[in-house]
Design a protein around this motif. Structure first.
Motif, PDB file in Angstrom:
ATOM      1  N   UNK A 193      -2.865  65.520  20.831  1.00  0.00           N
ATOM      2  CA  UNK A 193      -2.533  64.094  20.797  1.00  0.00           C
ATOM      3  C   UNK A 193      -1.136  63.846  21.366  1.00  0.00           C
ATOM      4  N   UNK A 194      -0.194  64.743  21.021  1.00  0.00           N
ATOM      5  CA  UNK A 194       1.179  64.596  21.535  1.00  0.00           C
ATOM      6  C   UNK A 194       1.208  64.753  23.049  1.00  0.00           C
ATOM      7  N   UNK A 195       0.512  65.778  23.555  1.00  0.00           N
ATOM      8  CA  UNK A 195       0.462  65.994  25.000  1.00  0.00           C
ATOM      9  C   UNK A 195      -0.187  64.795  25.692  1.00  0.00           C
ATOM     10  N   UNK A 196      -1.263  64.263  25.105  1.00  0.00           N
ATOM     11  CA  UNK A 196      -1.922  63.102  25.695  1.00  0.00           C
ATOM     12  C   UNK A 196      -1.018  61.877  25.728  1.00  0.00           C
ATOM     13  N   UNK A 197      -0.223  61.686  24.660  1.00  0.00           N
ATOM     14  CA  UNK A 197       0.680  60.541  24.607  1.00  0.00           C
ATOM     15  C   UNK A 197       1.825  60.668  25.603  1.00  0.00           C
ATOM     16  N   UNK A 198       2.119  61.892  26.020  1.00  0.00           N
ATOM     17  CA  UNK A 198       3.216  62.112  26.975  1.00  0.00           C
ATOM     18  C   UNK A 198       2.820  61.712  28.396  1.00  0.00           C
ATOM     19  N   UNK A 203       4.361  60.291  33.663  1.00  0.00           N
ATOM     20  CA  UNK A 203       3.734  60.118  34.975  1.00  0.00           C
ATOM     21  C   UNK A 203       3.594  58.624  35.245  1.00  0.00           C
ATOM     22  N   UNK A 204       4.175  58.162  36.315  1.00  0.00           N
ATOM     23  CA  UNK A 204       4.144  56.733  36.639  1.00  0.00           C
ATOM     24  C   UNK A 204       3.574  56.542  38.041  1.00  0.00           C
ATOM     25  N   UNK A 205       2.339  56.083  38.120  1.00  0.00           N
ATOM     26  CA  UNK A 205       1.665  55.823  39.391  1.00  0.00           C
ATOM     27  C   UNK A 205       1.091  54.417  39.349  1.00  0.00           C
ATOM     28  N   UNK A 206       1.366  53.637  40.370  1.00  0.00           N
ATOM     29  CA  UNK A 206       0.834  52.279  40.450  1.00  0.00           C
ATOM     30  C   UNK A 206       0.284  52.010  41.840  1.00  0.00           C
ATOM     31  N   UNK A 207      -0.886  51.401  41.872  1.00  0.00           N
ATOM     32  CA  UNK A 207      -1.489  51.023  43.142  1.00  0.00           C
ATOM     33  C   UNK A 207      -0.805  49.754  43.666  1.00  0.00           C
ATOM     34  N   UNK A 231      -4.599  54.503  33.566  1.00  0.00           N
ATOM     35  CA  UNK A 231      -5.764  55.215  34.077  1.00  0.00           C
ATOM     36  C   UNK A 231      -5.382  56.197  35.174  1.00  0.00           C
ATOM     37  N   UNK A 232      -4.518  55.755  36.115  1.00  0.00           N
ATOM     38  CA  UNK A 232      -4.131  56.643  37.218  1.00  0.00           C
ATOM     39  C   UNK A 232      -3.355  57.870  36.746  1.00  0.00           C
ATOM     40  N   UNK A 233      -2.362  57.738  35.828  1.00  0.00           N
ATOM     41  CA  UNK A 233      -1.715  58.949  35.307  1.00  0.00           C
ATOM     42  C   UNK A 233      -2.694  59.922  34.663  1.00  0.00           C
ATOM     43  N   UNK A 234      -3.707  59.379  33.964  1.00  0.00           N
ATOM     44  CA  UNK A 234      -4.707  60.237  33.341  1.00  0.00           C
ATOM     45  C   UNK A 234      -5.508  60.983  34.398  1.00  0.00           C
ATOM     46  N   UNK A 235      -5.952  60.255  35.436  1.00  0.00           N
ATOM     47  CA  UNK A 235      -6.723  60.899  36.502  1.00  0.00           C
ATOM     48  C   UNK A 235      -5.892  61.946  37.234  1.00  0.00           C
ATOM     49  N   UNK A 236      -4.602  61.631  37.459  1.00  0.00           N
ATOM     50  CA  UNK A 236      -3.716  62.602  38.104  1.00  0.00           C
ATOM     51  C   UNK A 236      -3.589  63.868  37.256  1.00  0.00           C
ATOM     52  N   UNK A 237      -3.432  63.693  35.942  1.00  0.00           N
ATOM     53  CA  UNK A 237      -3.308  64.841  35.039  1.00  0.00           C
ATOM     54  C   UNK A 237      -4.574  65.682  35.042  1.00  0.00           C
ATOM     55  N   UNK A 238      -5.726  65.013  34.968  1.00  0.00           N
ATOM     56  CA  UNK A 238      -6.996  65.745  34.983  1.00  0.00           C
ATOM     57  C   UNK A 238      -7.192  66.473  36.312  1.00  0.00           C
ATOM     58  N   UNK A 239      -6.754  65.834  37.409  1.00  0.00           N
ATOM     59  CA  UNK A 239      -6.876  66.482  38.713  1.00  0.00           C
ATOM     60  C   UNK A 239      -6.031  67.746  38.813  1.00  0.00           C
ATOM     61  N   UNK A 240      -4.783  67.657  38.339  1.00  0.00           N
ATOM     62  CA  UNK A 240      -3.904  68.829  38.355  1.00  0.00           C
ATOM     63  C   UNK A 240      -4.449  69.922  37.438  1.00  0.00           C
TER      64      UNK A 240
END
Length: 272
Positions: A193-198, A203-207, A231-240
């Motif tokens: 949960x802590x890692x997810x909240x970080x 990570x700051x990505x904006x379209x 959503x984009x920071x989450x997708x970036x994290x999952x991609x990495x």
């Protein structure tokens, strides 16, 4: 069971304390304070484990991601030392719980430490030091240094002693009650949960851009935030994470992320 020669001493705790001062000397973007943490834990690891293989295994455990306010980091080091002792005494000890507890504690302690030192003590020390320095008083920088650093060093040492003492007594009670598996599972859940909240904080990505024209135009980022914030920071994290799971080297992951950032900035696709 460890012998008396393998018991943690006051000298070992002092060594951990002194080494903790270098926690951020090897800070990096991949695992942040992990090398400093491992370096600080080495005196305890060498004391607790006699075999070289066990020492190497313990050192590797403390090379995982770690980041918290340096002044309260020693509380976690003390608990980690107590857990390493429990691991040496108990063949059934779950070593994964050591890192799970670290991850679970580093976020809450960072919040307390940042508020206490960065948000309060530093402001007070700066106000007093600056007011004197502006009047040409040499006590300005001296008082700033003393007001900030004396509490910082005292809290760092107290946290180490408290963490070790608390960890030792707490783990003994947990092992006697048979609740260690539940503690391990709970720590792992909180850690995740802590890692997810970080993710949205680090990570700051904006379209960039918008859909439509004039007053009816809607920012693309607003649409994505309406679907799911960050959503984009989450997708970036999952991609990495997916690339690392496929054994792609970290250097190549950094090259890919840098290339995406440059291309996105050049063509106005997104802002990082």
């Amino acid at each position: 069971m460890r012998t008396s020669n393998n018991q943690i001493t006051k000298k070992d705790l002092m060594s951990i304390y002194i080494r903790s001062l270098s926690l951020e000397y090897s800070w990096n973007y991949e695992r942040q304070q992990h090398m400093g943490y491992c370096f600080a834990m080495l005196p305890a690891i060498r004391r607790i484990y006699e075999k070289k293989e066990a020492q190497i295994e313990a050192a590797r455990r403390h090379m995982e991601f770690f980041n918290t306010t340096p002044y309260v980091s020693t509380a976690i080091m003390g608990i980690s030392t107590a857990m390493e002792e429990s691991n040496a005494d108990n063949a059934d000890f779950d070593t994964s719980s050591i890192n799970s507890v670290k991850v679970a504690l580093m976020g809450p302690l960072a919040g307390i430490g940042d508020s206490m030192f960065w948000g309060t003590l530093r402001v007070i020390a700066t106000g007093i030091g600056t007011s004197l320095a502006l009047n040409g008083n040499i006590l300005g920088p001296i008082l700033f240094w003393l007001i900030y650093n004396i509490p910082a060093y005292l809290v760092r040492y107290w946290c180490l002693k408290f963490g070790y003492g608390f960890g030792t007594s707490f783990l003994n009670r947990i092992e006697e009650s048979g609740l260690m598996p539940k503690l391990t599972y709970g720590a792992a859940v909180i850690g995740l949960m802590v890692i997810g909240a970080m993710i949205p904080n680090m990570i700051n990505i904006q379209i960039a851009g918008s859909l439509g024209t004039g007053e009816s135009a809607t920012a693309v980022q607003a649409i994505l935030d309406g679907i799911m914030p960050s959503l984009l920071p989450l997708l970036m994290t999952l991609g990495v994470y997916g690339l690392l799971q496929k054994k792609v080297k970290v250097s190549w992951v950094l090259v890919i992320l840098t290339s995406l950032g440059v291309i996105g900035a050049l063509f106005g696709i997104f802002v990082v």
